[in-house]
Motif scaffolding. Structure first.
Motif, PDB file in Angstrom:
ATOM      1  N   HIS A  76       0.858  -1.192   0.000  1.00  0.00           N
ATOM      2  CA  HIS A  76       0.000   0.000   0.000  1.00  0.00           C
ATOM      3  C   HIS A  76       0.897   1.246   0.000  1.00  0.00           C
ATOM      4  CE1 HIS A  76      -2.849   3.002   1.464  1.00  0.00           C
ATOM      5  NE2 HIS A  76      -3.815   2.151   1.145  1.00  0.00           N
ATOM      6  N   PRO A  77       0.536   2.302  -0.722  1.00  0.00           N
ATOM      7  CA  PRO A  77       1.385   3.501  -0.771  1.00  0.00           C
ATOM      8  C   PRO A  77       1.631   4.155   0.592  1.00  0.00           C
ATOM      9  CG  PRO A  77      -0.521   3.733  -2.250  1.00  0.00           C
ATOM     10  CD  PRO A  77      -0.644   2.416  -1.567  1.00  0.00           C
ATOM     11  N   GLN A  78       0.741   3.959   1.549  1.00  0.00           N
ATOM     12  CA  GLN A  78       0.915   4.548   2.880  1.00  0.00           C
ATOM     13  C   GLN A  78       1.340   3.506   3.918  1.00  0.00           C
ATOM     14  OE1 GLN A  78      -2.933   6.323   3.473  1.00  0.00           O
ATOM     15  NE2 GLN A  78      -2.354   8.183   2.384  1.00  0.00           N
ATOM     16  N   ALA A  79       1.927   2.417   3.459  1.00  0.00           N
ATOM     17  CA  ALA A  79       2.279   1.308   4.345  1.00  0.00           C
ATOM     18  C   ALA A  79       3.334   1.695   5.371  1.00  0.00           C
ATOM     19  CB  ALA A  79       2.787   0.131   3.524  1.00  0.00           C
ATOM     20  N   VAL A  80       3.298   0.971   6.483  1.00  0.00           N
ATOM     21  CA  VAL A  80       4.322   1.054   7.521  1.00  0.00           C
ATOM     22  C   VAL A  80       4.821  -0.368   7.765  1.00  0.00           C
ATOM     23  CG1 VAL A  80       4.820   1.578   9.937  1.00  0.00           C
ATOM     24  CG2 VAL A  80       3.304   3.079   8.618  1.00  0.00           C
ATOM     25  N   PHE A  81       6.135  -0.536   7.702  1.00  0.00           N
ATOM     26  CA  PHE A  81       6.755  -1.815   8.035  1.00  0.00           C
ATOM     27  C   PHE A  81       7.557  -1.582   9.317  1.00  0.00           C
ATOM     28  CE2 PHE A  81       6.730  -4.771   4.197  1.00  0.00           C
ATOM     29  CZ  PHE A  81       5.584  -4.235   3.683  1.00  0.00           C
ATOM     30  N   ARG A  82       7.268  -2.361  10.325  1.00  0.00           N
ATOM     31  CA  ARG A  82       7.906  -2.208  11.641  1.00  0.00           C
ATOM     32  C   ARG A  82       8.830  -3.404  11.858  1.00  0.00           C
ATOM     33  NH1 ARG A  82       4.690  -0.070  16.748  1.00  0.00           N
ATOM     34  NH2 ARG A  82       5.554   1.821  15.871  1.00  0.00           N
ATOM     35  N   PHE A  83      10.136  -3.119  11.872  1.00  0.00           N
ATOM     36  CA  PHE A  83      11.150  -4.148  12.074  1.00  0.00           C
ATOM     37  C   PHE A  83      11.863  -3.881  13.396  1.00  0.00           C
ATOM     38  CE2 PHE A  83      11.563  -3.942   7.191  1.00  0.00           C
ATOM     39  CZ  PHE A  83      10.508  -4.820   7.015  1.00  0.00           C
ATOM     40  N   SER A  84      12.703  -4.813  13.824  1.00  0.00           N
ATOM     41  CA  SER A  84      13.419  -4.667  15.094  1.00  0.00           C
ATOM     42  C   SER A  84      14.231  -3.376  15.148  1.00  0.00           C
ATOM     43  CB  SER A  84      14.343  -5.862  15.327  1.00  0.00           C
ATOM     44  OG  SER A  84      13.589  -7.041  15.410  1.00  0.00           O
ATOM     45  N   GLU A  85      14.839  -2.995  14.026  1.00  0.00           N
ATOM     46  CA  GLU A  85      15.702  -1.800  14.034  1.00  0.00           C
ATOM     47  C   GLU A  85      14.936  -0.498  13.836  1.00  0.00           C
ATOM     48  OE1 GLU A  85      15.217  -2.228   9.691  1.00  0.00           O
ATOM     49  OE2 GLU A  85      15.451  -3.689  11.285  1.00  0.00           O
ATOM     50  N   GLY A  86      13.618  -0.575  13.604  1.00  0.00           N
ATOM     51  CA  GLY A  86      12.849   0.657  13.488  1.00  0.00           C
ATOM     52  C   GLY A  86      11.671   0.541  12.534  1.00  0.00           C
ATOM     53  N   ASP A  87      10.950   1.648  12.425  1.00  0.00           N
ATOM     54  CA  ASP A  87       9.789   1.738  11.552  1.00  0.00           C
ATOM     55  C   ASP A  87      10.202   2.316  10.199  1.00  0.00           C
ATOM     56  OD1 ASP A  87       8.353   0.878  13.698  1.00  0.00           O
ATOM     57  OD2 ASP A  87       7.263   2.741  14.016  1.00  0.00           O
ATOM     58  N   HIS A  88       9.525   1.840   9.163  1.00  0.00           N
ATOM     59  CA  HIS A  88       9.783   2.316   7.807  1.00  0.00           C
ATOM     60  C   HIS A  88       8.434   2.646   7.179  1.00  0.00           C
ATOM     61  CE1 HIS A  88      13.853   0.961   8.398  1.00  0.00           C
ATOM     62  NE2 HIS A  88      13.330  -0.145   8.901  1.00  0.00           N
ATOM     63  N   SER A  89       8.261   3.920   6.818  1.00  0.00           N
ATOM     64  CA  SER A  89       6.982   4.410   6.302  1.00  0.00           C
ATOM     65  C   SER A  89       7.127   4.839   4.856  1.00  0.00           C
ATOM     66  CB  SER A  89       6.514   5.612   7.123  1.00  0.00           C
ATOM     67  OG  SER A  89       6.335   5.242   8.465  1.00  0.00           O
ATOM     68  N   GLY A  90       6.181   4.420   4.041  1.00  0.00           N
ATOM     69  CA  GLY A  90       6.172   4.827   2.644  1.00  0.00           C
ATOM     70  C   GLY A  90       7.095   3.957   1.803  1.00  0.00           C
ATOM     71  N   MET A  91       6.851   3.980   0.520  1.00  0.00           N
ATOM     72  CA  MET A  91       7.532   3.093  -0.419  1.00  0.00           C
ATOM     73  C   MET A  91       9.051   3.258  -0.425  1.00  0.00           C
ATOM     74  SD  MET A  91       6.157   0.682  -2.205  1.00  0.00           S
ATOM     75  CE  MET A  91       4.482   1.147  -2.551  1.00  0.00           C
ATOM     76  N   ALA A  92       9.557   4.492  -0.439  1.00  0.00           N
ATOM     77  CA  ALA A  92      11.008   4.711  -0.524  1.00  0.00           C
ATOM     78  C   ALA A  92      11.718   4.184   0.722  1.00  0.00           C
ATOM     79  CB  ALA A  92      11.308   6.195  -0.722  1.00  0.00           C
ATOM     80  N   ASP A  93      11.151   4.435   1.892  1.00  0.00           N
ATOM     81  CA  ASP A  93      11.765   3.987   3.135  1.00  0.00           C
ATOM     82  C   ASP A  93      11.721   2.461   3.262  1.00  0.00           C
ATOM     83  OD1 ASP A  93      13.064   4.345   5.573  1.00  0.00           O
ATOM     84  OD2 ASP A  93      11.215   4.754   6.674  1.00  0.00           O
ATOM     85  N   ILE A  94      10.602   1.866   2.868  1.00  0.00           N
ATOM     86  CA  ILE A  94      10.472   0.403   2.917  1.00  0.00           C
ATOM     87  C   ILE A  94      11.454  -0.230   1.935  1.00  0.00           C
ATOM     88  CG2 ILE A  94       8.918  -1.521   2.388  1.00  0.00           C
ATOM     89  CD1 ILE A  94       6.625   0.355   3.478  1.00  0.00           C
ATOM     90  N   ARG A  95      11.565   0.353   0.750  1.00  0.00           N
ATOM     91  CA  ARG A  95      12.519  -0.166  -0.242  1.00  0.00           C
ATOM     92  C   ARG A  95      13.945  -0.132   0.292  1.00  0.00           C
ATOM     93  NH1 ARG A  95      12.852   1.155  -6.552  1.00  0.00           N
ATOM     94  NH2 ARG A  95      14.661  -0.127  -6.979  1.00  0.00           N
ATOM     95  N   ALA A  96      14.338   0.978   0.892  1.00  0.00           N
ATOM     96  CA  ALA A  96      15.697   1.100   1.427  1.00  0.00           C
ATOM     97  C   ALA A  96      15.964   0.043   2.497  1.00  0.00           C
ATOM     98  CB  ALA A  96      15.915   2.508   1.992  1.00  0.00           C
ATOM     99  N   ALA A  97      15.002  -0.197   3.371  1.00  0.00           N
ATOM    100  CA  ALA A  97      15.168  -1.199   4.433  1.00  0.00           C
ATOM    101  C   ALA A  97      15.331  -2.601   3.841  1.00  0.00           C
ATOM    102  CB  ALA A  97      13.982  -1.156   5.393  1.00  0.00           C
ATOM    103  N   MET A  98      14.494  -2.928   2.863  1.00  0.00           N
ATOM    104  CA  MET A  98      14.585  -4.254   2.244  1.00  0.00           C
ATOM    105  C   MET A  98      15.900  -4.422   1.490  1.00  0.00           C
ATOM    106  SD  MET A  98      10.771  -5.092   0.890  1.00  0.00           S
ATOM    107  CE  MET A  98       9.439  -5.352   2.054  1.00  0.00           C
ATOM    108  N   GLU A  99      16.301  -3.396   0.766  1.00  0.00           N
ATOM    109  CA  GLU A  99      17.535  -3.504  -0.013  1.00  0.00           C
ATOM    110  C   GLU A  99      18.767  -3.597   0.882  1.00  0.00           C
ATOM    111  OE1 GLU A  99      17.176  -0.396  -2.984  1.00  0.00           O
ATOM    112  OE2 GLU A  99      15.989  -1.740  -4.276  1.00  0.00           O
ATOM    113  N   ARG A 100      18.726  -2.986   2.067  1.00  0.00           N
ATOM    114  CA  ARG A 100      19.825  -3.151   3.032  1.00  0.00           C
ATOM    115  C   ARG A 100      19.930  -4.619   3.458  1.00  0.00           C
ATOM    116  NH1 ARG A 100      18.187   1.747   4.934  1.00  0.00           N
ATOM    117  NH2 ARG A 100      16.853   0.861   6.555  1.00  0.00           N
TER     118      ARG A 100
END
Length: 147
Positions: free
Chosen positions: A53-77
Motif C-alpha cells: 500500500h502507498p501509505q504502508a508502515v513496516f515495523r522491524f526490530s531496528e525501526g519503523d519504515h513508512s512509505g515506499m522509498a523507506d520500505i525499499r531502502a530497508a529491504m535492499e539493506r
C-alpha cells in the motif's frame, strides 16, 4: 423517453458507478501472503512494490519504515548481506477477520543461510500483516516483524 435512450442512460450510469468491493476472504489473504513471500525471495523490489500500500508502515526490530522509498531502502539493506543458501519463508499463517475489506494475518517468519561473517544461521520470529483492498488489489498496509 424511447427505449434506446433509456438503455443508453442506464449503461452510462452503470459505467460511472463505483465498483462494489468484494469481501476479502481468508483464501485470498493466504494466496496473497504466498505471492508476497515469493516476491521477497526474488530480492527485487520491483516484484514487491505492487503488493505494498502507498501509505504502508513496516515495523522491524531496528525501526519503523513508512512509505515506499523507506520500505525499499530497508529491504535492499537486508538483501545486500552476502548470504549463501539463503532461505526466507513463512509458516503457521493464521487469518484474523477485521472487516469485509481488511484482514490481519499472523505468521512465523524463518530466515536461514550461511554468511562469511557469522557462519550458518537460522532466525525465527513472529509477524503480523494487515491486508486491505486498495484500488481493487490486495495490498499490505502494515507489517510488523519481531523475534
Amino acid at each position: 423517453m424511447n427505449r434506446c435512450v433509456s438503455v443508453w442512460l442506464l449503461l452510462l450510469m452503470v459505467a460511472g458507478a463505483p465498483a462494489v468491493q468484494a469481501e476479502l476472504t481468508d483464501s485470498e489473504a493466504l494466496q496473497f501472503m504466498a505471492r508476497f513471500e515469493a516476491a521477497l525471495a526474488s530480492e527485487d523490489f520491483a516484484e514487491v512494490a505492487p503488493l505494498i500500500h502507498p501509505q504502508a508502515v513496516f515495523r522491524f526490530s531496528e525501526g519503523d519504515h513508512s512509505g515506499m522509498a523507506d520500505i525499499r531502502a530497508a529491504m535492499e539493506r537486508t538483501w545486500a548481506y552476502e548470504v549463501d543458501d539463503e532461505r526466507y519463508y513463512l509458516t503457521d499463517k493464521r487469518v484474523l477477520r477485521s472487516g469485509k475489506d481488511a484482514v490481519t494475518v499472523l505468521f512465523t517468519w524463518n530466515w536461514s543461510g550461511n554468511s562469511a561473517e557469522h557462519g550458518a544461521f537460522e532466525i525465527v520470529g513472529r509477524g503480523t500483516a494487515q491486508l486491505v483492498r486498495h484500488e481493487g488489489a490486495i495490498k499490505i498496509l502494515l507489517e510488523h516483524l519481531s523475534r
